[in-house]
Design an enzyme around this catalytic site. Sequence first.
Site, PDB file in Angstrom:
ATOM      1  CB  ALA A   1      -0.916  -0.010   1.220  1.00  0.00           C
TER       2      ALA A   1
ATOM      3  CD  GLN B   1      -1.566  -6.638   4.016  1.00  0.00           C
ATOM      4  OE1 GLN B   1      -1.521  -6.555   5.238  1.00  0.00           O
ATOM      5  NE2 GLN B   1      -0.520  -6.356   3.261  1.00  0.00           N
TER       6      GLN B   1
ATOM      7  CB  VAL C   1      15.438  -5.026   0.308  1.00  0.00           C
ATOM      8  CG1 VAL C   1      16.455  -4.271   1.160  1.00  0.00           C
ATOM      9  CG2 VAL C   1      15.126  -4.242  -0.968  1.00  0.00           C
TER      10      VAL C   1
ATOM     11  CB  CYS D   1      -6.082  -3.406  10.653  1.00  0.00           C
ATOM     12  SG  CYS D   1      -7.821  -2.894  10.749  1.00  0.00           S
TER      13      CYS D   1
ATOM     14  CE  LYS E   1       3.662  -0.592  13.541  1.00  0.00           C
ATOM     15  NZ  LYS E   1       4.432   0.529  12.987  1.00  0.00           N
TER      16      LYS E   1
ATOM     17  CB  CYS F   1      15.434  16.206  11.530  1.00  0.00           C
ATOM     18  SG  CYS F   1      16.182  16.046   9.918  1.00  0.00           S
TER      19      CYS F   1
HETATM   20  C1  LIG Z   1      -6.639  -8.717   8.059  1.00  0.00           C
HETATM   21  C2  LIG Z   1      -6.243  -7.281   7.858  1.00  0.00           C
HETATM   22  C3  LIG Z   1      -7.215  -6.288   7.900  1.00  0.00           C
HETATM   23  C4  LIG Z   1      -6.869  -4.961   7.718  1.00  0.00           C
HETATM   24  N1  LIG Z   1      -7.855  -4.020   7.744  1.00  0.00           N
HETATM   25  C5  LIG Z   1      -7.559  -2.737   7.511  1.00  0.00           C
HETATM   26  C6  LIG Z   1      -8.584  -1.754   7.452  1.00  0.00           C
HETATM   27  O1  LIG Z   1      -9.765  -2.059   7.593  1.00  0.00           O
HETATM   28  N2  LIG Z   1      -8.221  -0.470   7.211  1.00  0.00           N
HETATM   29  C7  LIG Z   1      -6.918  -0.106   7.019  1.00  0.00           C
HETATM   30  O2  LIG Z   1      -6.671   1.073   6.781  1.00  0.00           O
HETATM   31  N3  LIG Z   1      -5.916  -1.006   7.094  1.00  0.00           N
HETATM   32  C8  LIG Z   1      -6.200  -2.309   7.331  1.00  0.00           C
HETATM   33  N4  LIG Z   1      -5.193  -3.253   7.362  1.00  0.00           N
HETATM   34  C9  LIG Z   1      -3.786  -2.814   7.414  1.00  0.00           C
HETATM   35  C10 LIG Z   1      -3.202  -2.460   6.053  1.00  0.00           C
HETATM   36  O3  LIG Z   1      -3.389  -3.501   5.131  1.00  0.00           O
HETATM   37  C11 LIG Z   1      -1.711  -2.188   6.245  1.00  0.00           C
HETATM   38  O4  LIG Z   1      -1.543  -1.234   7.269  1.00  0.00           O
HETATM   39  C12 LIG Z   1      -1.084  -1.656   4.958  1.00  0.00           C
HETATM   40  O5  LIG Z   1      -1.143  -2.665   3.973  1.00  0.00           O
HETATM   41  C13 LIG Z   1       0.364  -1.230   5.211  1.00  0.00           C
HETATM   42  O6  LIG Z   1       0.983  -0.902   4.011  1.00  0.00           O
HETATM   43  P1  LIG Z   1       2.566  -1.167   3.812  1.00  0.00           P
HETATM   44  O7  LIG Z   1       2.859  -0.795   2.424  1.00  0.00           O
HETATM   45  O8  LIG Z   1       3.315  -0.565   4.933  1.00  0.00           O
HETATM   46  O9  LIG Z   1       2.712  -2.740   3.970  1.00  0.00           O
HETATM   47  P2  LIG Z   1       2.152  -3.876   3.008  1.00  0.00           P
HETATM   48  O10 LIG Z   1       0.919  -3.412   2.320  1.00  0.00           O
HETATM   49  O11 LIG Z   1       2.065  -5.104   3.851  1.00  0.00           O
HETATM   50  O12 LIG Z   1       3.262  -4.043   1.886  1.00  0.00           O
HETATM   51  C14 LIG Z   1       4.574  -4.428   2.172  1.00  0.00           C
HETATM   52  C15 LIG Z   1       5.257  -4.832   0.871  1.00  0.00           C
HETATM   53  O13 LIG Z   1       6.652  -4.998   1.139  1.00  0.00           O
HETATM   54  C16 LIG Z   1       7.092  -6.151   0.472  1.00  0.00           C
HETATM   55  N5  LIG Z   1       8.266  -6.705   1.129  1.00  0.00           N
HETATM   56  C17 LIG Z   1       8.335  -7.487   2.227  1.00  0.00           C
HETATM   57  N6  LIG Z   1       9.599  -7.841   2.456  1.00  0.00           N
HETATM   58  C18 LIG Z   1      10.366  -7.254   1.505  1.00  0.00           C
HETATM   59  C19 LIG Z   1      11.753  -7.252   1.211  1.00  0.00           C
HETATM   60  N7  LIG Z   1      12.640  -7.958   1.935  1.00  0.00           N
HETATM   61  N8  LIG Z   1      12.192  -6.540   0.153  1.00  0.00           N
HETATM   62  C20 LIG Z   1      11.324  -5.824  -0.611  1.00  0.00           C
HETATM   63  N9  LIG Z   1       9.993  -5.813  -0.388  1.00  0.00           N
HETATM   64  C21 LIG Z   1       9.532  -6.519   0.662  1.00  0.00           C
HETATM   65  C22 LIG Z   1       5.897  -7.100   0.508  1.00  0.00           C
HETATM   66  O14 LIG Z   1       5.983  -8.086  -0.533  1.00  0.00           O
HETATM   67  C23 LIG Z   1       4.744  -6.143   0.303  1.00  0.00           C
HETATM   68  O15 LIG Z   1       4.423  -6.015  -1.065  1.00  0.00           O
HETATM   69  C24 LIG Z   1      -5.510  -4.601   7.509  1.00  0.00           C
HETATM   70  C25 LIG Z   1      -4.527  -5.610   7.443  1.00  0.00           C
HETATM   71  C26 LIG Z   1      -4.880  -6.930   7.608  1.00  0.00           C
HETATM   72  C27 LIG Z   1      -3.827  -8.010   7.522  1.00  0.00           C
END
Ligand SMILES: Cc1cc2nc3c(=O)[nH]c(=O)nc-3n(C[C@H](O)[C@H](O)[C@H](O)COP(=O)(O)OP(=O)(O)OC[C@H]3O[C@@H](n4cnc5c(N)ncnc54)[C@H](O)[C@@H]3O)c2cc1C
Length: 475
Positions: A134, A164, A199, A282, A427, A462
Amino acid sequence: MAITNVTPDYSVDGQIDASQVDDIKASGFKTIICNRPDEESGAVAHAIIKKEVKKQGLAFHYMPIAGSGITADNVADLAKIWDGLEKPVLAYCRSGRRAEVVFQQAQLAKPVTSSGASKSNHAPTRVVIVGGGAAGISTASSLMERSTDVAITIIDPSDVHAYQPGWTMVGGGIFNPEDTVRTMASQIPGGVKWIKKAVTGFQPKKNQVLVEGGEAIDYDQLVVCPGLTLDWQAIDGLEETLGRNGVTSNYRFDLAPYTWELVTGMKSGKAIFTQPAMPIKCAGAPQKAMYLSSDHWLRQGVLDQIDIDFCNAGGVLFGVKEYVPALMEYVEKYNANLSFNSNLIAIDGKKKTATFAVTDADGKTKKVKKTFDMIHVCPPQKNHAFVSESPLADGAGWVDVDQASLQHKRYANIWSLGDAANTPNAKTAAAVRQQAPIVAENLLAVAAGSPPPFQSPQNRECPNFAPQQGQSYAY
Ligand SMILES: Cc1cc2nc3c(=O)[nH]c(=O)nc-3n(C[C@H](O)[C@H](O)[C@H](O)COP(=O)(O)OP(=O)(O)OC[C@H]3O[C@@H](n4cnc5c(N)ncnc54)[C@H](O)[C@@H]3O)c2cc1C
């Protein structure tokens, strides 16, 4: 048509159709370039456009650029033919974005001699984004929206991009699982390069990230957003029984359908829903699983036969106290029992028994066993080891950023957002939506040698950029 003039000799547009070629000719264009691959959904086959273009006596070139990103070949191909093209040129793709960025990059690869394009040696800012979830996709889009002077690379090993929040809805029987995932390639904005690797580490003093296989990737600006990792192993016996014996979790794509299967199959018995210690992604998701399940049982007329227990490692129903009264109405409606300071530590799937460490008001902890017919588990969560063991981490393992500017506290060209960052907000994807434009604005400003426009007045930690006099707080 929404033609954008990039230079007097080069303009871009979104998808055109054959009926518009007349107007394009009337606007003075001499050459049309199609950058949209025929196989892309919604594309008009280039042969149809070409036929009309030729009829009008204009030149036509088919130079498709895949949605997964502009390649070095795309740039070289344009640079090679540019001098020989009859100008002005109109290039189109889905939105005009790929057509615009490939031109910018071709200019840099081989200074073009058009009347409007300058002969510049300036290289675009190399932005590397770790993670295409995201946060990564939102940040790349926000940057592309604001600047053509960036060369963005997303590094992510995953074939799929998951929505998710939709998994809660799958567990509640509302969404189909396949509606919550897309191919990663389809989500990466046009013009952004994708390195499909994991990474493994950071070398911030060398401005490099390391990927599997040991290769080092250089950057000018780095955005770190690989999300977090689910610690299933922290609960004894959980992994081997997940997806069986009534043990489920909406926190895994493949298990969310099993939640709904258990809920629809249950007519009586004991249902437990668990929540681990914060932080989790979440904070509402463990409760949402309970409310959606309970609502189904209510509508089926079996709620009275089901004993519902919400076991929370924390001491309150929800961290934002204003929401608690409304949530309590539903807890009472569904007659759910709330067990606070009750941390799931083990599961015996075959015996259908969960063990909790329950802490009393005096701080004494004892083990309590509960039997279940179904249990929905939210696992404990932590940052990836490659982040928590890196120079970017704070003492707790999260990426150490200023909470207002999202700039790293020690490295001015590193940014973080989403679940991996140590910001104090929940988060969530909702938080990411607010954070991505802040990172984009701040990163571009810093890359241009200016202070980040979004930062808190009290940000003195910073050392690189003091807040400006009278500047407003971003949140
Ligand atoms: C069951 C569930 C329900 C949820 N409900 C809600 C909701 O109702 N409302 C809401 O706002 N949020 C909700 N969330 C939370 C939301 O999905 C996350 O907060 C959001 O996806 C965070 O975004 P992000 O990009 O930080 O992480 P993510 O979306 O998890 O993306 C992380 C990315 O990093 C990649 N990655 C991992 N390791 C590496 C590596 N070593 N090198 C390179 N890339 C890597 C992964 O492949 C992935 O594509 C929910 C989550 C879950 C699991």
